[in-house]
Design a protein around this motif. Structure first.
Motif, PDB file in Angstrom:
ATOM      1  N   ASN A   3      46.759  29.482  29.140  1.00  0.00           N
ATOM      2  CA  ASN A   3      46.955  30.643  28.294  1.00  0.00           C
ATOM      3  C   ASN A   3      47.957  31.375  28.839  1.00  0.00           C
ATOM      4  OD1 ASN A   3      43.633  29.993  27.588  1.00  0.00           O
ATOM      5  ND2 ASN A   3      45.082  30.183  26.070  1.00  0.00           N
ATOM      6  N   LEU A   4      48.834  30.527  29.998  1.00  0.00           N
ATOM      7  CA  LEU A   4      50.067  31.229  30.202  1.00  0.00           C
ATOM      8  C   LEU A   4      51.387  30.458  29.917  1.00  0.00           C
ATOM      9  CD1 LEU A   4      49.089  32.318  34.132  1.00  0.00           C
ATOM     10  CD2 LEU A   4      48.905  33.857  32.101  1.00  0.00           C
ATOM     11  N   VAL A   5      52.322  31.398  29.443  1.00  0.00           N
ATOM     12  CA  VAL A   5      53.628  30.525  28.999  1.00  0.00           C
ATOM     13  C   VAL A   5      54.357  30.400  30.426  1.00  0.00           C
ATOM     14  CG1 VAL A   5      55.822  30.907  28.193  1.00  0.00           C
ATOM     15  CG2 VAL A   5      53.995  31.794  27.025  1.00  0.00           C
ATOM     16  N   GLN A   6      54.586  28.992  30.477  1.00  0.00           N
ATOM     17  CA  GLN A   6      54.900  28.621  31.903  1.00  0.00           C
ATOM     18  C   GLN A   6      56.598  28.752  32.227  1.00  0.00           C
ATOM     19  OE1 GLN A   6      53.005  26.527  34.389  1.00  0.00           O
ATOM     20  NE2 GLN A   6      55.044  27.028  35.485  1.00  0.00           N
ATOM     21  N   LEU A   7      56.713  29.205  33.197  1.00  0.00           N
ATOM     22  CA  LEU A   7      58.057  29.403  33.775  1.00  0.00           C
ATOM     23  C   LEU A   7      58.325  28.064  34.479  1.00  0.00           C
ATOM     24  CD1 LEU A   7      60.501  31.162  34.427  1.00  0.00           C
ATOM     25  CD2 LEU A   7      59.448  31.908  36.575  1.00  0.00           C
TER      26      LEU A   7
ATOM     27  N   CYS B 103      42.639  36.852  27.295  1.00  0.00           N
ATOM     28  CA  CYS B 103      41.642  37.358  28.337  1.00  0.00           C
ATOM     29  C   CYS B 103      41.577  36.251  29.301  1.00  0.00           C
ATOM     30  CB  CYS B 103      40.323  37.678  27.974  1.00  0.00           C
ATOM     31  SG  CYS B 103      39.370  38.430  29.259  1.00  0.00           S
ATOM     32  N   ASN B 104      41.812  34.549  28.955  1.00  0.00           N
ATOM     33  CA  ASN B 104      41.404  33.879  29.782  1.00  0.00           C
ATOM     34  C   ASN B 104      42.588  33.667  30.826  1.00  0.00           C
ATOM     35  OD1 ASN B 104      40.150  31.468  30.712  1.00  0.00           O
ATOM     36  ND2 ASN B 104      40.652  30.087  28.990  1.00  0.00           N
ATOM     37  N   GLY B 105      43.735  34.027  30.051  1.00  0.00           N
ATOM     38  CA  GLY B 105      45.113  33.906  30.854  1.00  0.00           C
ATOM     39  C   GLY B 105      45.150  34.985  32.109  1.00  0.00           C
ATOM     40  N   MET B 106      44.667  36.168  31.508  1.00  0.00           N
ATOM     41  CA  MET B 106      44.573  37.284  32.471  1.00  0.00           C
ATOM     42  C   MET B 106      43.646  37.348  33.727  1.00  0.00           C
ATOM     43  SD  MET B 106      47.110  39.094  31.478  1.00  0.00           S
ATOM     44  CE  MET B 106      46.765  40.428  32.874  1.00  0.00           C
ATOM     45  N   ALA B 107      42.610  36.589  33.286  1.00  0.00           N
ATOM     46  CA  ALA B 107      41.331  36.261  34.365  1.00  0.00           C
ATOM     47  C   ALA B 107      42.212  35.447  35.400  1.00  0.00           C
ATOM     48  CB  ALA B 107      40.283  35.811  33.634  1.00  0.00           C
ATOM     49  N   TYR B 108      42.865  34.494  34.914  1.00  0.00           N
ATOM     50  CA  TYR B 108      43.780  33.598  35.944  1.00  0.00           C
ATOM     51  C   TYR B 108      44.457  34.333  36.717  1.00  0.00           C
ATOM     52  CZ  TYR B 108      46.945  30.030  37.749  1.00  0.00           C
ATOM     53  OH  TYR B 108      47.723  29.304  38.547  1.00  0.00           O
ATOM     54  N   LEU B 109      45.294  35.242  36.338  1.00  0.00           N
ATOM     55  CA  LEU B 109      46.310  36.122  36.920  1.00  0.00           C
ATOM     56  C   LEU B 109      45.686  37.152  38.077  1.00  0.00           C
ATOM     57  CD1 LEU B 109      48.958  37.297  34.371  1.00  0.00           C
ATOM     58  CD2 LEU B 109      49.219  35.381  36.094  1.00  0.00           C
ATOM     59  N   GLU B 110      44.493  37.740  37.490  1.00  0.00           N
ATOM     60  CA  GLU B 110      43.520  38.618  38.114  1.00  0.00           C
ATOM     61  C   GLU B 110      42.961  37.936  39.429  1.00  0.00           C
ATOM     62  OE1 GLU B 110      40.041  41.575  36.475  1.00  0.00           O
ATOM     63  OE2 GLU B 110      39.450  39.325  36.696  1.00  0.00           O
ATOM     64  N   LYS B 111      42.589  36.523  39.286  1.00  0.00           N
ATOM     65  CA  LYS B 111      42.094  35.766  40.400  1.00  0.00           C
ATOM     66  C   LYS B 111      43.258  35.679  41.515  1.00  0.00           C
ATOM     67  CE  LYS B 111      39.584  31.682  41.307  1.00  0.00           C
ATOM     68  NZ  LYS B 111      39.051  30.630  40.681  1.00  0.00           N
TER      69      LYS B 111
END
Length: 624
Positions: A411-415, A463-471
């Motif tokens: 759930n993140l756009v890949q760079l 939220c799933n993508g943001m939980a990954y960034l938060e971690k």
């Protein structure tokens, strides 16, 4: 049984699971009668006081132990049994004086336990639990189901015809790390290795998170994307396992297929639990959801009397027997339209991209960062973001971008990489075919107005993508519907994380002159420019509001300076969207708590949203 059987042997002290030494072993007299295995202290010449006993009816397995794995001892056997006061499973290790003595005791104990109506387990561990894993199969859970079929189970299967087609026997794992490719991968650099879907690969080095060194069966070695392979026999290698699918997405996929018996297994909102979603043509077609439960032995079941050591064996059984389901399982959804996940960069080493390898196509959009075009890199479709020279500060961004290529999530756009040797600066990312979430919401506002589950599913994906960034301790700083993108099958991904620090634009300037998106900013940012994961949580609440209003601008009748007063001084909040259920609006309000430390984390929000999707105002979940 007649006469009691007595012998002098050694036992290993109970619950000694980590450090093995001589003091953990005691010589004991073992006595076996019709109902108990009892052991006593004493010497070879004389039996002493009773030290303990095991009820034979509670015996789960009697098997030999692989020689030399228990403190280099031989002639070891194990008695797996239930505890006296609860349902815990315990293992007593006994060291015989010879192999003949060991075999004799194993046979006699089994017979005595069978006469006492003991319920034997189908599998056991032929090794032992030492230093946090089993020596036989490297499993890291002490309660993990065994890796070897028990002697009693083998005898039962051989002596009676099976009721169903037997599941394939899983071979004993080797010490090598064997993984299976679930997607094809074509290397772009010499140091990378081609992957062929379904082929097995040995992992030689998995010290890097996203790129592992592997060897193919032909002996070639190189780097592979770690998210393209799954451990042999793990759930993720099965084509019916859709790990992070929500209830809503499962129903959409299965209804699109419209095939009787089409099914998938997914994670439930409750941690460690799973759900089977199944399409049946009854009542003009519906999707039924069944919780996969565990019994006190750790076996999985849907109908309680049909329990299995693993989910794959449960699925195999229900492919041949409905046994409580609306219909038997036939086949999973077709994955023809399911693209392989993005890799962390194009290869294991490539970060800087040669501009001559990029073909730039039509413009897809424009914003404060610059213009976005559809493009190709070596034939692969990508998005090409051409940054305005006057809008970007290069200082620090290039190093930051290297870090951002290593952020990899569904759930993140890949760079993929950047072009720095030529101006303007170019950022190459994953292409999302339906554009920004904001424009998508506005285009489909009428269709989505009453689709609460679909809108909540979009919230859950973000939220799933943001939980990954938060971690990963990574702060977005500019989370909003305009900075999320929509792809195939309504997949929503978070984009442009971390870029806000480098943008120069009036739209991002507050009354105090600091740069941030004012209408998505919490009090601590508006007043003190304090960014954190909790400021991202506030912005996420605003994004949820955008989703449930169909893309309305928050505080649409206010100027930035008025928003600051409204949020910080009046402590007022956006009103509930007209089509938004009260319990979902309450989630938004939790995101907008004035004190940052009182706001939930993204992982908390993810669990909360999962519960709403699974059990909210939607059809009940069948359990029979």
């Amino acid at each position: 049984m007649g006469e009691k059987k007595r012998d002098f042997m050694m036992k290993r002290a109970m619950n000694k699971g980590t450090f093995i030494n001589a003091s953990n072993y005691k010589s004991r007299w073992f006595v076996l009668d019709d109902s108990l295995l009892t052991y006593y202290d004493g010497t070879l010449d004389k039996q002493g006081k009773q030290k303990g006993c095991i009820e034979l009816r509670k015996v789960k397995a009697v098997e030999t132990v692989e020689d030399c794995v228990l403190d280099k001892k031989t002639n070891v056997f194990q008695v797996v049994h239930g505890a006296q006061k609860n349902n815990d499973i315990l293992t007593l290790y006994i060291v015989a004086q010879s192999d003949n003595q060991r075999q004799d005791w194993v046979q006699q104990l089994r017979k005595a336990a069978e006469k006492s109506d003991a319920q034997f387990m189908p599998k056991y561990h032929k090794g032992v639990w030492i230093n946090g894993n089993y020596t036989c199969c490297n499993q890291i859970s002490k309660n993990a189901i065994g890796c070897e079929i028990t002697t009693t189970e083998r005898g039962r299967v051989q002596s009676s015809p099976p009721l169903v087609i037997p599941a394939p026997v899983i071979p004993e794992p080797s010490q090598k790390k064997i993984y299976v490719a679930v997607y094809n991968f074509t290397p772009t650099e010499e140091e990378d290795l081609e992957l062929i879907q379904g082929e097995e690969y040995e992992i030689l080095d998995d010290s890097r998170e996203h790129w592992w060194r592997a060897k193919s069966k032909t002996g070639k070695s190189g780097y592979i994307p770690s998210n393209y392979v799954k451990k042999k026999f793990d759930l993720e290698m099965f084509d019916w396992y859709y790990k992070s699918f929500t209830r809503e997405r499962s129903e959409a996929v299965l209804r699109e297929e419209q095939r009787e018996g089409c099914f998938l297994v997914r994670e439930s909102s409750a941690p460690g639990m799973f759900t089977l979603s199944l399409f049946t043509s009854e009542n003009d077609g519906q999707v039924r959801h069944y919780h996969i439960k565990k019994n006190d032995k750790g076996f999985y079941y849907i109908a309680e009397k049909y329990a299995f050591p693993s989910i794959s064996e449960l699925v195999h059984y229900h492919k041949h027997n409905s046994a409580g389901l609306a219909t038997r399982l036939k086949s999973p959804p077709t994955r023809n339209g399911t693209a392989a996940p993005a890799t962390a960069g194009f290869s294991s080493s490539k970060f800087e991209i040669d501009p001559s390898e990029i073909t730039i196509g039509e413009q897809l959009g424009a914003g404060c960062f610059g213009t976005v075009h559809e493009g190709k890199w070596r034939g692969k479709r990508v998005a090409v973001k051409m940054m305005k020279e006057s809008a970007m500060s290069d200082d620090g961004f290039i190093e930051e971008a290297k870090t951002m290529t290593q952020l990899n999530h569904n759930n993140l756009v890949q760079l993929y990489g950047i072009v720095t040797k030529k101006r303007p600066l170019i950022i190459v990312t994953e292409l999302m075919q339906y554009g920004s979430l904001l424009s998508y919401l506005r285009r489909h506002k009428a269709r989505l107005a009453n689709k609460t589950a679909t809108l909540l599913d979009m919230c859950s994906q973000v939220c799933n993508g943001m939980a990954y960034l938060e971690k990963r301790k990574f702060i977005h700083r500019d989370l909003a519907a305009r900075n999320c993108l929509v792809g195939q099958s309504t997949v929503v991904k978070v984009a442009d994380f971390g870029l806000a620090r480098y943008v120069i634009d009036d739209e991002y300037t507050s009354s105090t002159g600091t740069k941030f998106p004012v209408k998505w900013a919490p009090p601590e940012v508006l007043s003190f420019t304090r960014f954190s994961s909790k400021s991202d949580v506030w912005a996420y609440g605003i994004l949820m509001w955008e989703i449930f209003t169909g893309g309305v601008m928050p505080y649409d009748k206010m100027k930035n300076v008025e928003v600051v007063d409204y949020v910080c001084h009046s402590r007022q909040r956006l009103e509930k969207p007209s089509n938004c259920p009260e319990k979902i609006y309450k989630v938004m309000l939790q995101c907008w708590l004035h004190e940052p430390d009182k706001r939930p984390s993204f992982s908390d929000l993810l669990q909360l949203l999962g519960g709403l999707l699974e059990q909210g105002n939607y059809p009940f979940i069948s359990t029979t």
